[in-house]
Design an enzyme around this catalytic site. Structure first.
Site, PDB file in Angstrom:
ATOM      1  N   TYR A 113      -1.837  -0.889  10.262  1.00 34.01           N
ATOM      2  CA  TYR A 113      -1.928  -1.236   8.840  1.00 34.01           C
ATOM      3  C   TYR A 113      -0.684  -0.779   8.074  1.00 34.01           C
ATOM      4  O   TYR A 113      -0.071  -1.551   7.327  1.00 34.01           O
ATOM      5  CB  TYR A 113      -3.184  -0.604   8.240  1.00 34.01           C
ATOM      6  CG  TYR A 113      -3.367  -0.859   6.764  1.00 34.01           C
ATOM      7  CD1 TYR A 113      -3.924  -2.053   6.310  1.00 34.01           C
ATOM      8  CD2 TYR A 113      -2.988   0.092   5.814  1.00 34.01           C
ATOM      9  CE1 TYR A 113      -4.086  -2.290   4.947  1.00 34.01           C
ATOM     10  CE2 TYR A 113      -3.152  -0.134   4.458  1.00 34.01           C
ATOM     11  CZ  TYR A 113      -3.703  -1.321   4.025  1.00 34.01           C
ATOM     12  OH  TYR A 113      -3.864  -1.554   2.677  1.00 34.01           O
ATOM     13  N   SER A 124       0.848  -1.195   0.000  1.00 41.75           N
ATOM     14  CA  SER A 124       0.000   0.000   0.000  1.00 41.75           C
ATOM     15  C   SER A 124       0.883   1.244   0.000  1.00 41.75           C
ATOM     16  O   SER A 124       1.972   1.223   0.591  1.00 41.75           O
ATOM     17  CB  SER A 124      -0.868   0.006   1.264  1.00 41.75           C
ATOM     18  OG  SER A 124      -1.458   1.270   1.435  1.00 41.75           O
TER      19      SER A 124
HETATM   20  N1  LIG Z   1      -8.960  -0.747  -1.512  1.00 49.13           N
HETATM   21  C1  LIG Z   1      -7.932   0.047  -1.529  1.00 49.13           C
HETATM   22  O1  LIG Z   1      -8.076   1.241  -1.783  1.00 49.13           O
HETATM   23  C2  LIG Z   1      -6.547  -0.471  -1.216  1.00 49.13           C
HETATM   24  C3  LIG Z   1      -5.472   0.419  -1.261  1.00 49.13           C
HETATM   25  C4  LIG Z   1      -4.190  -0.056  -0.992  1.00 49.13           C
HETATM   26  C5  LIG Z   1      -3.997  -1.397  -0.726  1.00 49.13           C
HETATM   27  N2  LIG Z   1      -5.058  -2.252  -0.685  1.00 49.13           N
HETATM   28  C6  LIG Z   1      -4.793  -3.663  -0.412  1.00 49.13           C
HETATM   29  O2  LIG Z   1      -5.385  -4.439  -1.437  1.00 49.13           O
HETATM   30  C7  LIG Z   1      -5.694  -5.740  -0.935  1.00 49.13           C
HETATM   31  C8  LIG Z   1      -7.141  -6.097  -1.275  1.00 49.13           C
HETATM   32  O3  LIG Z   1      -7.986  -5.229  -0.584  1.00 49.13           O
HETATM   33  P1  LIG Z   1      -9.472  -4.880  -1.052  1.00 49.13           P
HETATM   34  O4  LIG Z   1      -9.561  -3.423  -1.030  1.00 49.13           O
HETATM   35  O5  LIG Z   1      -9.824  -5.642  -2.275  1.00 49.13           O
HETATM   36  O6  LIG Z   1     -10.275  -5.378   0.227  1.00 49.13           O
HETATM   37  P2  LIG Z   1     -11.392  -6.482   0.442  1.00 49.13           P
HETATM   38  O7  LIG Z   1     -11.818  -6.333   1.866  1.00 49.13           O
HETATM   39  O8  LIG Z   1     -12.403  -6.456  -0.632  1.00 49.13           O
HETATM   40  O9  LIG Z   1     -10.532  -7.821   0.280  1.00 49.13           O
HETATM   41  C9  LIG Z   1      -9.780  -8.393   1.324  1.00 49.13           C
HETATM   42  C10 LIG Z   1     -10.121  -9.869   1.376  1.00 49.13           C
HETATM   43  O10 LIG Z   1      -9.346 -10.482   2.398  1.00 49.13           O
HETATM   44  C11 LIG Z   1     -10.183 -11.422   3.070  1.00 49.13           C
HETATM   45  N3  LIG Z   1      -9.698 -11.692   4.418  1.00 49.13           N
HETATM   46  C12 LIG Z   1      -9.712 -10.840   5.481  1.00 49.13           C
HETATM   47  N4  LIG Z   1      -9.252 -11.459   6.575  1.00 49.13           N
HETATM   48  C13 LIG Z   1      -8.927 -12.733   6.193  1.00 49.13           C
HETATM   49  C14 LIG Z   1      -8.404 -13.854   6.887  1.00 49.13           C
HETATM   50  N5  LIG Z   1      -8.103 -13.783   8.184  1.00 49.13           N
HETATM   51  N6  LIG Z   1      -8.225 -15.014   6.212  1.00 49.13           N
HETATM   52  C15 LIG Z   1      -8.535 -15.087   4.891  1.00 49.13           C
HETATM   53  N7  LIG Z   1      -9.036 -14.045   4.175  1.00 49.13           N
HETATM   54  C16 LIG Z   1      -9.220 -12.894   4.835  1.00 49.13           C
HETATM   55  C17 LIG Z   1     -11.550 -10.757   3.094  1.00 49.13           C
HETATM   56  O11 LIG Z   1     -12.586 -11.677   3.349  1.00 49.13           O
HETATM   57  C18 LIG Z   1     -11.614 -10.108   1.721  1.00 49.13           C
HETATM   58  O12 LIG Z   1     -12.205 -10.958   0.760  1.00 49.13           O
HETATM   59  C19 LIG Z   1      -5.406  -5.690   0.565  1.00 49.13           C
HETATM   60  O13 LIG Z   1      -4.130  -6.263   0.827  1.00 49.13           O
HETATM   61  C20 LIG Z   1      -5.395  -4.203   0.871  1.00 49.13           C
HETATM   62  O14 LIG Z   1      -4.604  -3.897   1.997  1.00 49.13           O
HETATM   63  C21 LIG Z   1      -6.332  -1.823  -0.922  1.00 49.13           C
END
Ligand SMILES: NC(=O)c1ccc[n+]([C@@H]2O[C@H](COP(=O)([O-])OP(=O)(O)OC[C@H]3O[C@@H](n4cnc5c(N)ncnc54)[C@H](O)[C@@H]3O)[C@@H](O)[C@H]2O)c1
Length: 264
Positions: free
Chosen positions: A159, A146
């Protein structure tokens, strides 16, 4: 003749956190490129739906439902992929967790949960897949980090610290696996409108005493040099490039997909 026509290697992929958001889109795009995809997530219903969408592309799918922070869960997921398809070519460590919590109100519970998934489980998945890829003498690992990993965000420190951990693991794993031709890179997405991002920003607005959520979100969007939030699909396209197309000399790299928010 283009290389992709000659290259008939079956590609076996494991995507963590693929029940929704970025992980689901990555799974679908990998399937569209002919990969068999294993979907690991704690959310059984979402994982089943992603599997359906993967099969809709004509690809094989496997769901691995469970809490990835349990001891042995990442290793078991890799074993399941190997048992089904005989190896693993791609690991996308995408599962992530974060909680808004002012630094001076930090709790052991939030820090432990965040680090258990974003750091420890990710490291164990890199190790387990890395061992198989070492023996295969091929494979690619992509860790989702991130822009926050390099920012001072006092309401989101567990985080951001965990994502700094992801950057550190990416560098170490890249060096550990380089002798075997295995590539390890990371990708930093910008703000995408996923479930995680929506709830995090609503909590952040509350923590800052803001009840004008839309105005708060608009202010944050204006800080992005490209002036808009990222489409999940375009971030996934960059992940797919790292999975399948990036040059074989590229490893230990961090790719910014944040519209200019992150600048090197
Ligand atoms: N959305 C954003 O703007 C953004 C920005 C920077 C980084 N990210 C990163 O991108 C990645 C995806 O995030 P997203 O935005 O699609 O979020 P999201 O919440 O849609 O996806 C995260 C997934 O991880 C799963 N998860 C959570 N805890 C878990 C566990 N203990 N065991 C197994 N699965 C588990 C959730 O069920 C979910 O499906 C993450 O690593 C997040 O940190 C997202």
């Amino acid at each position: 003749m283009p290389a992709e026509i000659l290259d008939t290697t079956p590609r076996r992929a494991l995507v963590t956190g693929a029940a929704g958001g970025l992980g689901r889109e990555v799974a679908i795009q990998l399937a569209a490129r002919g990969c068999a995809v294993a979907i690991a997530d704690i959310n059984a219903e979402g994982a089943a739906e992603t599997a359906r969408l993967v099969r809709e592309k004509g690809a094989e799918a496997e769901t691995i439902v469970g809490d990835f922070t349990r001891e042995g869960a990442p290793e078991a997921a890799v074993e399941k992929v190997v048992a089904r398809w005989g190896g693993i070519d791609i690991l996308v460590n995408n599962a992530g967790y974060g909680v808004i919590e002012p630094f001076l109100d930090a709790t052991y519970k939030s820090w432990t949960r965040t680090l258990a998934l974003n750091v420890t489980a990710l490291a164990m998945a890199c190790k387990a897949a890395g061992r198989v890829m070492r023996d295969q003498r091929s494979g690619r690992i992509i860790n989702i980090t991130s822009p926050g990993s390099r920012m001072a965000l006092p309401d989101y420190t567990a985080y951001t610290a965990s994502k700094a951990g992801v950057d550190s693991i990416t560098r170490a794993a890249a060096v550990a696996l380089a002798p075997y031709g295995v590539l390890v890179n990371s990708l930093a997405p910008g703000m995408m409108d996923t479930e995680m991002q929506r709830s995090t920003e609503a909590d952040l607005a509350r923590a800052n005493g803001r009840n004008d959520l839309q105005a708060f979100l608009d202010e944050r969007t204006r800080r992005i040099p490209l002036g808009r939030r990222a489409e999940i699909s375009e971030v996934a396209e960059a992940v797919i490039w790292l999975c399948l197309d990036s040059p074989k000399y590229m490893t230990a790299e961090r790719l910014n997909m944040s519209g200019g928010l992150d600048k090197d």
